[in-house]
Structure formats: C-alpha cells, structure tokens
Design a protein around this motif. Structure first.
Motif, PDB file in Angstrom:
ATOM      1  N   LEU A 682       0.825  -1.207   0.000  1.00  0.00           N
ATOM      2  CA  LEU A 682       0.000   0.000   0.000  1.00  0.00           C
ATOM      3  C   LEU A 682       0.858   1.256   0.000  1.00  0.00           C
ATOM      4  O   LEU A 682       0.531   2.244  -0.671  1.00  0.00           O
ATOM      5  N   PHE A 683       1.986   1.215   0.710  1.00  0.00           N
ATOM      6  CA  PHE A 683       2.923   2.355   0.718  1.00  0.00           C
ATOM      7  C   PHE A 683       3.455   2.631  -0.677  1.00  0.00           C
ATOM      8  O   PHE A 683       3.477   3.783  -1.152  1.00  0.00           O
ATOM      9  N   ALA A 684       3.900   1.578  -1.373  1.00  0.00           N
ATOM     10  CA  ALA A 684       4.433   1.757  -2.728  1.00  0.00           C
ATOM     11  C   ALA A 684       3.354   2.244  -3.688  1.00  0.00           C
ATOM     12  O   ALA A 684       3.596   3.138  -4.522  1.00  0.00           O
ATOM     13  N   HIS A 685       2.143   1.707  -3.569  1.00  0.00           N
ATOM     14  CA  HIS A 685       1.056   2.113  -4.470  1.00  0.00           C
ATOM     15  C   HIS A 685       0.706   3.598  -4.280  1.00  0.00           C
ATOM     16  O   HIS A 685       0.607   4.349  -5.256  1.00  0.00           O
ATOM     17  N   LEU A 686       0.537   4.014  -3.032  1.00  0.00           N
ATOM     18  CA  LEU A 686       0.149   5.414  -2.784  1.00  0.00           C
ATOM     19  C   LEU A 686       1.262   6.386  -3.135  1.00  0.00           C
ATOM     20  O   LEU A 686       1.007   7.455  -3.702  1.00  0.00           O
ATOM     21  N   LEU A 687       2.512   6.049  -2.819  1.00  0.00           N
ATOM     22  CA  LEU A 687       3.623   6.946  -3.169  1.00  0.00           C
ATOM     23  C   LEU A 687       3.776   7.069  -4.675  1.00  0.00           C
ATOM     24  O   LEU A 687       4.022   8.159  -5.211  1.00  0.00           O
ATOM     25  N   GLY A 688       3.636   5.930  -5.402  1.00  0.00           N
ATOM     26  CA  GLY A 688       3.697   6.017  -6.859  1.00  0.00           C
ATOM     27  C   GLY A 688       2.557   6.844  -7.428  1.00  0.00           C
ATOM     28  O   GLY A 688       2.754   7.639  -8.362  1.00  0.00           O
ATOM     29  N   ASP A 689       1.352   6.680  -6.871  1.00  0.00           N
ATOM     30  CA  ASP A 689       0.212   7.477  -7.329  1.00  0.00           C
ATOM     31  C   ASP A 689       0.412   8.963  -7.052  1.00  0.00           C
ATOM     32  O   ASP A 689       0.064   9.818  -7.872  1.00  0.00           O
ATOM     33  N   ILE A 690       1.002   9.280  -5.898  1.00  0.00           N
ATOM     34  CA  ILE A 690       1.243  10.701  -5.560  1.00  0.00           C
ATOM     35  C   ILE A 690       2.250  11.308  -6.526  1.00  0.00           C
ATOM     36  O   ILE A 690       2.115  12.464  -6.951  1.00  0.00           O
ATOM     37  N   ILE A 691       3.278  10.556  -6.871  1.00  0.00           N
ATOM     38  CA  ILE A 691       4.284  11.073  -7.817  1.00  0.00           C
ATOM     39  C   ILE A 691       3.622  11.412  -9.152  1.00  0.00           C
ATOM     40  O   ILE A 691       3.836  12.487  -9.735  1.00  0.00           O
ATOM     41  N   LEU A 692       2.768  10.490  -9.662  1.00  0.00           N
ATOM     42  CA  LEU A 692       2.098  10.734 -10.941  1.00  0.00           C
ATOM     43  C   LEU A 692       1.084  11.869 -10.836  1.00  0.00           C
ATOM     44  O   LEU A 692       0.995  12.723 -11.730  1.00  0.00           O
ATOM     45  N   GLN A 693       0.292  11.901  -9.739  1.00  0.00           N
ATOM     46  CA  GLN A 693      -0.710  12.949  -9.585  1.00  0.00           C
ATOM     47  C   GLN A 693      -0.061  14.323  -9.391  1.00  0.00           C
ATOM     48  O   GLN A 693      -0.570  15.328  -9.880  1.00  0.00           O
ATOM     49  N   GLY A 694       1.084  14.349  -8.694  1.00  0.00           N
ATOM     50  CA  GLY A 694       1.783  15.623  -8.546  1.00  0.00           C
ATOM     51  C   GLY A 694       2.311  16.132  -9.872  1.00  0.00           C
ATOM     52  O   GLY A 694       2.220  17.332 -10.172  1.00  0.00           O
ATOM     53  N   SER A 695       2.855  15.237 -10.667  1.00  0.00           N
ATOM     54  CA  SER A 695       3.334  15.649 -11.991  1.00  0.00           C
ATOM     55  C   SER A 695       2.163  16.107 -12.865  1.00  0.00           C
ATOM     56  O   SER A 695       2.277  17.109 -13.584  1.00  0.00           O
TER      57      SER A 695
END
Length: 1032
Positions: A682-695
C-alpha cells in the motif's frame, strides 16, 4: 477539646454515605468551635475533602456548615469569609448538574453565601437569628431607610431558604414514604435548620413591615407587600408539608402560619400577630444509631476463605487427588492391594478426618475470637462514647467555673459599689451638719437684726447701717436656702439610684447562687458516673484477660495438631522422591520438543523475511516505474486537480505512519511481520500514485509552482526508495527514518494548498444570509427595471400624436426622417417596450417561484438544523444559487438600460437582443440551481418550470420585436441612384469593399475575443462553483 477528636468527628459527619448527619458528630464540631474560638480546624479538614467531585459529600458539608453558622462560635463567620468566593464557584459548578444532588448542592451553597453576606452587613444579628424586639429596633438606628434596606435583605434571605425547600421537595418522590428511608432523611435533615431560620425571618419581616407602614405611605410599600404575600404563601405550604412527614414529627415541632397574611394597612393588626415558635424536644430520638455489623456473616466468610486457603496449601504439598484416586505404583491399579496400600489409605482417611476436625475447630475458634473481638470493639466504642460524654461534662464544668468566676467578679464590683454608696451617704451627713451650723448662724443673725431694729430709732446712721446689714443677711439667707435645696435634691436622686442598683445586684446574686448550686449537683452526678465507668472498664479488662487465656489454650492445641501433621508428612516424603524421578524424565522430553519448536520458528522467521525482501523489491519496481513515467512524453497531456492531490497526500502520510508502526513492532518482536506485509504494498502504491498525480497537477499550474512541484515529486520518490532499501536487511532496519519523506509530503501538500481554487470568499455561516440578500436584491432589481420600462412606455404614449413622434435632439437626422416619414416609430417603440414589460413581469414571477421553491427545499432538507446550517452544509449548491440570482438581477438592469438607449436613439438593437439572450441563460441557470435539490413531484417546482417557459417566450418576443423594428428601419434606408455618376458609383463600390473587409476582420477579431472571454468566464465560474472538486 482535642483537635484530633474534632477532626475525627468532622470526617464522620461529612462522608459519602447517603444518610443523615449524626447529631453527636455535629454537636462535637460545634463544641470544638467554642473551644478553639473559631473554625480553623474545621476548614483545614474540609479543604482536604473532594467536595467538587462528590455531591453527597458536598451536601453533608453544607448541612454541617449551616449548623456551625447558627450554633457555633461567633468567629466562625469571620474565619469562613475568606472561602466565600470558593463556595460561589462550587455553587455554579454543581448548578450544571441537573440530576441527583447537583441542583441541591448549588441552591444550598447559594443560601450559605447569602447567610454570610447578611450577617456581615448586619453584625448585630447572631447566627441563630434570635433577637428581642428592642434589639431589632436598635438595628435600624431609628432611620427608616435602614429599616427599608433591612427588610429587602430579609426578603432575599428568606427567598433563598424557600428555594432550598422547593428544590428538596421536588427531588423527592412524595408518593412514597421517603422520610423513613436513609436517602430521604439525608435530603430532609438540613430542612430543620431552614425551618428555624424561616420562623425568625418571617417574624422579623412582619414587625419591620408594620414599622415601615407607620412611617411611609402605603403606595411606596406596595412592592414589599406583594413580595411578602408570595413568600407567605410558599412558606405556609412548605411548613404544612413538612409537618406531615414522619421524619420531622419526632425531631421538631413545626409551627403553622395563620390562614391569611397580616393586614399591614391596619396598624392594630400588629397586636394580632403571633410569632411562630419552633420547638425542638429535649429528648429527640435522632437517627444516630451506628450500623450493626453482622459478625456471624463475617465469621462464615472468613472461615470459608481460611478453609479454601488451607485446602490449597494441602493440595500443593500432597497433591490434589488424595481423596479421589490413590497413587499409581508401577502401573498396578488393577491388581489387588497389599497391606502397605491399605495402610496408606487408612492413613489418608485419618488425615482427612483430622484435617476436617482441625478446620472445624479452627473455624469455631476464629468465630469465637471474632465475636469476642467484636464485643471488645463495642465495649471500647461505648467506653469512648462515655469518655466523650465525660469530657463534655468536664468542658461544661469548666465553662460553668468561668461563669462562676465572672459572678465573683461581679460580686466584688457590687461590694465596691456599696462602699462608694456608704461614702456618698457619709458626705451627705457632713453636708447636713454644715447646713445645721449655717442655720444656727442664721438664727443668731436674725436675733442681732432684731436688736438693731430696736436701736434704729436712736440713731439714723445706725439704721442705715442696719438696713445694709439686713440686706446682706437676706442675700446670704437666699443663697444658703438655694444651696440647701440643690444639695437635698441631689442627695435624693443619688439615694434612689443606689437603691435600684442594690436591688438589681441582690437579684443577680440570688440567681448566681442558684446556678452555682445546680452546677455543683451536676458535677457530683458527673463524678459518680465517671466512677461507674471506671468500674465497667475494670470488668471489661478482666473479660479481655480471660479471652486471651482461651486463645492461648487454642493455640497450644493447634501446635499439637501441627506436630501430628509433620509426622504424616515425613511418611509421605519417600513417595514424593519416587515421583520426582518421573518428573525429571518428562522435563527432559519437554526440553527436546522446545528445542525442535525453536528451530522450526527460526526457519519460519527466515522464510518470512525472505518473502519480505520480495515484497520490498516489488515495491521498489512500482516506485521506479512511477518515476520513469515522469519523463514519458505521453504523460505530459495528463492533468489532475490540487484537491485530489491533497487527498492522496493525506492518505500517503497515514500509510507512512502505519509502515513506521509496523517496523517498530517488528523490531520488538521478530514474529510480528504481518503488519509489514500489509503496509509495504500500500505504501508503494500510494507513493507512486502521488508522484504521478503531482506531476499531472504541475501541468496546469503556473511555471514556478509547476517546477517546484515536479522537483518535489522526484525527491519524494527518491526518499521512498531510500526507505525501502533499509528494509532489505535486519541490521539496516534499525536505522530506518521517515523524517525526510514526511518533509517531502508536507511540501507537496503546501504546494497543493496554494494551487487549490479559492472559490467565493465567503464564510459558510454567512451563506444563508447572503442567499436571502441576493434573492431580495434580484427581486428589487427586477421590480425597478419593470417600473422603469412602464415609465418609458407611459411617456411614449403621452408624447405620441398620430403618426408624429417627438424625439430627442440627439437622434440621428436620417433615422428621424425615416421614422417620421414611415410613421413606424409609435409601433416599434411600443412593441419593444411592451415586450420588455412582459419579460420583466415573467422574471418577477420566476424569482417569486424560485424563492418559494428555495424555502420548500430548506424546510424539507434541514431537519432539526437551522436554515443557516443547511446553507453551510450545502455550500456549493448555495454558491450556485447566489451566482444565478446575481446574473438575473444584473441582466434585468442591463436590459432596461439598453432599452432606454434604444428608445432615445443612442443604443443599438443588437444590445437589446444580447441582453435578452443573457437573461434567458441566467434564468435557466437559476432554474437549474433550484431544481437540483427539489422534489420532482413538488408543486413549486412545476410552478418554477412554468415561469421559466414564460420567460423564454417573453425573451423570444423581445428578440422578435427588436428584429422587426430593426428591419423596418433598414428597409427604408436605401440609396438614391438618380443623381449619381458612374465614377461616383465606382468610388463608392471600392469604399464599400474596403468597409466589408474591415468589418470581416473586426468580426473575426471579435469572435476570437468572444471565445477567449467565454473560456475565461467558464474557468472563473468553475472556480466559484467548485466544479473541479465535484469532478474529483
């Protein structure tokens, strides 16, 4: 009196048990205040009690404190004034508790504060309020203003007493016999002090009101009479209800008030007033009995616990299965038993019998000891009570001795007065002797005067001298007579005063002798009772010695039984050694199994950690994939909102905390690895999603914010990979920190907050008021617009004469010529203004229908909440409604201005048509905003939709009339070719082509400008309405 004894009495009187305060404890507290001449010990003990946390404790404190204020030493009030503010704070605190003793404590504390303030303002009133009529008159100092103010203060005091009466009766269930229960008596006991206070306050209030009515007009005292009658009615009712309670019948004799209140307007009614007298019987059976402890139950419980304890110890030593299953020797339970086995069983049975007898004997001995101890405790309590009574008698004896000393002093003063009286009598006798001598001299002078008169005829000179001497003698005689008369009057007054003083002193001396004789008799009785108590203590000591001897004998018997038990224990020791070898064998097998289990656990831990490494590697691949997509050209077209980014950032922060907690638990317990398996993916999924959503969010953000957000996303991914790298080995897991990652998430959240659309700068609590204001403003704007159009139409009708129309000088001359020549001005103007009037009327109906539907929506949807809370809860819908209402009002105002300009010839028909279209769009927005939350079957919604259709029809009518007027003017605006040449035609053709090109270029630019304006308007409207948030 000892301070420790007073402390014990205070703690016994003020406790958490819901029973009435015992009279003996309260009496000890009162005597203690007289002994120490103050209430320092009382307050030192009370300050340590939790009065603010226990209502029953606070209630009993109020009862005891009320008794001290009434019957304690006068210095109790002075020592208690410093705590008045604390009592007020405690009263307010208990006032918030509406059930139980909360309101009772609040009202009682307020009464005590009022009593303290009353006695502080009026120090002549004692704590028990007992005063004579002469003392009551002296308190006012013959000033009617003082009597007036004193009456008001007594009214306030009595009002607090009656409030406590009312609160106590309300808290009791009068349908049951509450006065015989402990809880009911706890609440009713303080009312005895209240009844005592109320009887005096009522009596003094009646007397003061009669005095005031004799000095002041009746109208001035109307308020006093009304307030007295109300308090009279309440006090009469409460005294009647109290007299019917069984609890009060044996403690106090409650007086009853007359049927009707006194008539203060009739002065003679004072003689009919009877002061209420409260009688407390001397031998009242106060509920002071101590609770009797059932010693039999205590003995049974104790013996049961002792029996259980002994059984447990016996089972620990010999095993728990002696009485059921005998020992198994060499697995031969099924075979015949030998003599040794039978002997062992016989010994078991004997031991069991002895054990039962021993336990029964112990239980009986304990029961006897406990009963004797209870009896000793009772006797000691009685002895302490007798000693307490003896101490009270000694205190009273000491008090009487002090009074006797005072009487002796007064007797000495009387003797001194008698001596001074004898001295005065001696001086009076000396004065009488002097008067006798003067009288004799006066007789001699009279005789000499007679001789001189006989010689008067002889010599004239001697006559003159004799006359002068006679005049002198007469003056001396008058002076002597005056002096004698004054001295005689003075002596008579002195003699009368001395006689009165002597009679008073003789009466007081006789009374003192009688009191002294009574005190001596009471002292003798006290000494006799003290001797009886000493004899009783000696007999109790003898009983105690006999009990000690019995206990000693019982202990010897117990020792004998313990010796026999040790002998049996030695016989069974050998059997215990045989069982220990078997136990060691089983322990060795158990240790082997434990070692194998540990090996399996170690293997399982290694496999779980290997699985954790696989999970970490997969999480790293997810993060690396997200970081690689940042450079992908296809990702540039992706966009996202700041609100969505903030929500995902918060979720990432939460899962980071969850991962940290899982790591901490794993460090403490290596077997607790399940939390890491759930947190890492869940940590990896949310951090990856945040990176994409921030970009994606940076693609629509300003340049500076976009660059900062993009770099933060990269740094966040790097920190997340760094955290995952620490999870690969157990050694590096100790150094794992999430501080840098949390900083990146915080910066990303801060950037997202800056990029969030601000919306309307309106607080949610103001939305409701703003809706009403905007709807009212819209209605006012539409009504004003309708009035203006009506005014223009009436002016147009008034100025028309046939086909001729008077227009403003500013009208174009060419159009004026066309309008006057065609006679179309009257028709065009009236048609346009009539259609505008119809449109305004339709808009008015639409706004009214929208307001009705809005009220229906609020009333049906708000529930128990207020309209403001409903608007605040549905803020987006409210903001849309406000925006639509503003647009309608603005469109109506602009259309009226455009119509006015068209009529004056200054405006354009196109402006009027555009305004009509804008009004149609605004009304459609208002209908849509109102329709969102409306019920589909609502009658107001149907009415609103009908009004919307009417507005659309009126808008179409305005556009049609405007186009018709425009066409009529353009049809007559033709060119005259009769006088124009070919060259002129060519020239005008070229000019016309140039004009067409210019207009086409301007049209293209205007269309582009219109598109940009609509795009910007859509963006601003979306920000104001929160479309992005709704989409997310």
């Amino acid at each position: 009196m000892d301070g420790a004894k007073m402390t014990v009495s205070i703690n016994k009187a003020i406790n958490t048990q819901e029973v009435a305060v015992k009279e003996k404890h309260a009496r000890t507290c009162i005597l203690g205040t007289h002994h120490e001449k103050g209430a320092q010990t009382f307050w030192s003990v009370v300050n340590r009690l939790p009065l603010s946390s226990n209502a029953v404790l606070c209630w009993k404190f109020c009862h005891v404190f009320h008794k001290l204020l009434r019957d304690g030493h006068p210095s109790v009030l002075k020592d208690s004034l410093r705590y008045k503010n604390e009592l007020g704070d405690m009263s307010r605190m208990w006032g918030h508790l509406s059930e139980g003793y909360g309101q009772l404590c609040s009202i009682y504390l307020k009464l005590l504060r009022t009593k303290m303030e009353f006695h502080t303002k009026n120090p002549r009133f004692p704590g028990n309020l007992q005063m004579s009529d002469r003392q009551l008159d002296e308190t006012g100092e013959n000033d009617v203003n003082n009597f007036f103010q004193l009456t008001v203060e007594m009214f306030d005091y009595l009002e607090c007493e009656l409030n406590l009466f009312q609160t106590v009766f309300k808290s009791l269930d009068m349908s049951r016999s509450v006065s015989v229960t402990a809880a009911g008596q706890c609440r009713l006991a303080p009312l005895i002090q209240v009844i005592l206070d109320c009887s005096h306050l009522y009596d003094y209030t009646v007397k003061l009101l009669f005095k005031l009515h004799s000095c002041l007009p009746a109208d001035t005292l109307q308020g006093h009479r009304d307030r007295f009658q109300e308090q009279f009615r309440k006090l009469k009712e409460y005294l009647y209800r109290s007299s019917n309670l069984q609890y009060f019948k044996r403690l106090i004799q409650i007086p009853q008030l007359p049927e009707n209140p006194p008539n203060f307007l009739r002065a003679s009614a004072l003689s009919e007033h009877i002061s209420p007298v409260v009688v407390i019987p001397a031998e009242s059976s106060s509920p002071d009995s101590e609770p009797i402890v059932e010693t039999d139950d205590l003995v049974d419980m104790d013996s049961t616990s002792q029996q259980s304890l002994f059984d447990n110890k016996f089972d620990d030593i010999f095993g728990a299965s002696f009485g059921n299953t005998p020992f198994n020797f060499n697995s031969q339970n099924g075979r015949n038993k030998d003599d040794k086995d039978r002997l062992i069983e016989q010994l078991y049975r004997e031991i069991s019998t002895l054990k039962e007898e021993l336990e029964n004997f112990k239980a009986e001995s304990r029961r006897a000891v406990i009963q004797l101890k209870g009896r000793i405790s009772e006797l000691e309590a009685e002895l302490a009570e007798q000693q307490h009574l003896k101490q009270q008698a000694l205190d009273e004896n000491e008090f009487l001795r002090t009074e006797l000393d005072e009487l002796k002093k007064r007797r000495e003063d009387t003797e001194k007065a008698q001596k001074s009286l004898s001295e005065i009598e001696r001086k009076a006798q000396a004065n009488e002797q002097r008067y006798t001598k003067i009288k004799e001299k006066y007789a001699e002078l009279v005789q000499s005067h007679a001789d001189l008169l006989r010689k008067n005829a002889e010599v004239t000179k001697q006559v003159t001298t004799a006359r002068q001497a006679q005049g002198d003698v007469e003056r001396a005689k008058k002076d002597l007579e005056d002096t004698y008369q004054r001295v005689n009057e003075h002596m008579q007054r002195k003699s009368q005063e001395q006689m009165e003083i002597m009679e008073t002193l003789q009466k007081e001396l006789t009374t003192s002798k009688q009191e002294l004789q009574a005190l001596r008799s009471s002292l003798e009785v006290s000494e006799q009772s003290g001797l009886g108590l000493n004899d009783r203590v000696a007999s109790l000591q003898q009983e105690k010695d006999s009990l000690v001897e019995a206990v000693t004998q019982l202990e010897k018997q117990v020792a004998t039984l313990q010796g026999e038990l040790q002998h049996v224990t030695s016989c069974l020791a050998t059997e215990k050694e045989n069982s220990s070898t078997t136990l060691q064998t089983l322990q060795s097998q158990l240790s082997e199994k434990e070692s194998s289990v540990q090996a399996l656990q170690q293997r399982l831990g290694d496999e779980q950690f290997a699985l954790l490494q696989c999970t970490v590697q997969e999480a790293e691949r997810i993060l690396q994939d997200s970081l690689s997509r940042l450079e992908d050209p296809g990702h540039i077209s992706c966009t996202s909102s700041a609100d969505y980014l903030l929500s995902r950032t918060q979720e990432a922060s939460d899962v980071t905390d969850r991962l940290q907690d899982a790591c901490r638990k794993f460090q403490l317990d290596r077997s607790d690895i399940g939390g890491l398996f759930g947190a890492i993916p869940l940590f990896a999924h949310l951090l990856g999603d945040i990176i994409l959503q921030g970009s994606a969010t940076s693609h629509t953000a300003p340049m500076e914010s976009a660059d900062l957000l993009f770099e933060t996303c990269k740094q966040c991914g790097a920190e997340a990979l760094s955290c995952l790298s620490f999870l690969k080995t157990e050694a590096s897991l100790v150094r794992l920190e999430f501080t840098a990652l949390r900083d990146c998430l915080s910066r990303m959240a801060a950037i997202g907050e800056e990029l969030r659309p601000k919306g309307l700068d309106i607080r949610q609590d103001e939305l409701g008021e703003l809706v009403d204001k905007e709807m009212a403003a819209t209605s006012a704007a539409v009504e004003t617009a309708a009035l203006r159009i009506e005014e223009m139409l009436s002016k147009s009708r008034a100025g028309d004469t046939g086909v001729k129309l008077e227009v403003n000088e500013s009208l174009n001359l060419e159009k004026l010529r066309i309008l006057l020549s065609t006679g179309a001005s009257e028709h065009v103007v009236r048609e346009i203004l009539g259609s505008c009037t119809s449109l305004m009327q339709a808009i008015q109906m639409l706004v009214l229908a929208s307001k009705d539907l809005q009220k229906e929506i609020v009333e049906s949807g708000r529930g128990a909440a207020s309209p403001k809370e409903f608007y605040a809860k549905n803020s987006r819908w409210t903001e849309g409604l406000i925006s639509a209402a503003k647009a309608v009002g603005w469109g109506a105002t602009v259309m009226v201005d455009a119509a006015d300009l068209v009529v004056q010839g200054k405006g354009k028909f196109e402006e009027l048509m555009v305004c009509s279209h804008e009004i149609a769009a605004s009304t459609a927005q208002l209908v849509a905003a109102s329709k969102v939350k409306a019920d589909k079957d609502s009658a107001n919604l149907t009415k609103l939709q009908q009004a919307s259709r009417t507005v659309n029809q009126a808008t179409a009518s305005v556009v049609a009339s405007t186009k018709s007027g425009k066409c009529q003017i353009e049809e007559k605006d033709t060119m005259d070719f009769s006088t124009i040449t070919l060259t002129q035609i060519k020239r005008q053709e070229m000019d016309s082509q140039v004009r067409v090109l210019e207009l086409e270029s301007q049209l293209q630019k205007e269309r582009q400008k219109l598109g940009d304006l609509r795009k910007k308007h859509y963006e601003l409207a979306g920000v104001a309405e929160g479309w992005d948030e709704d989409a997310d």
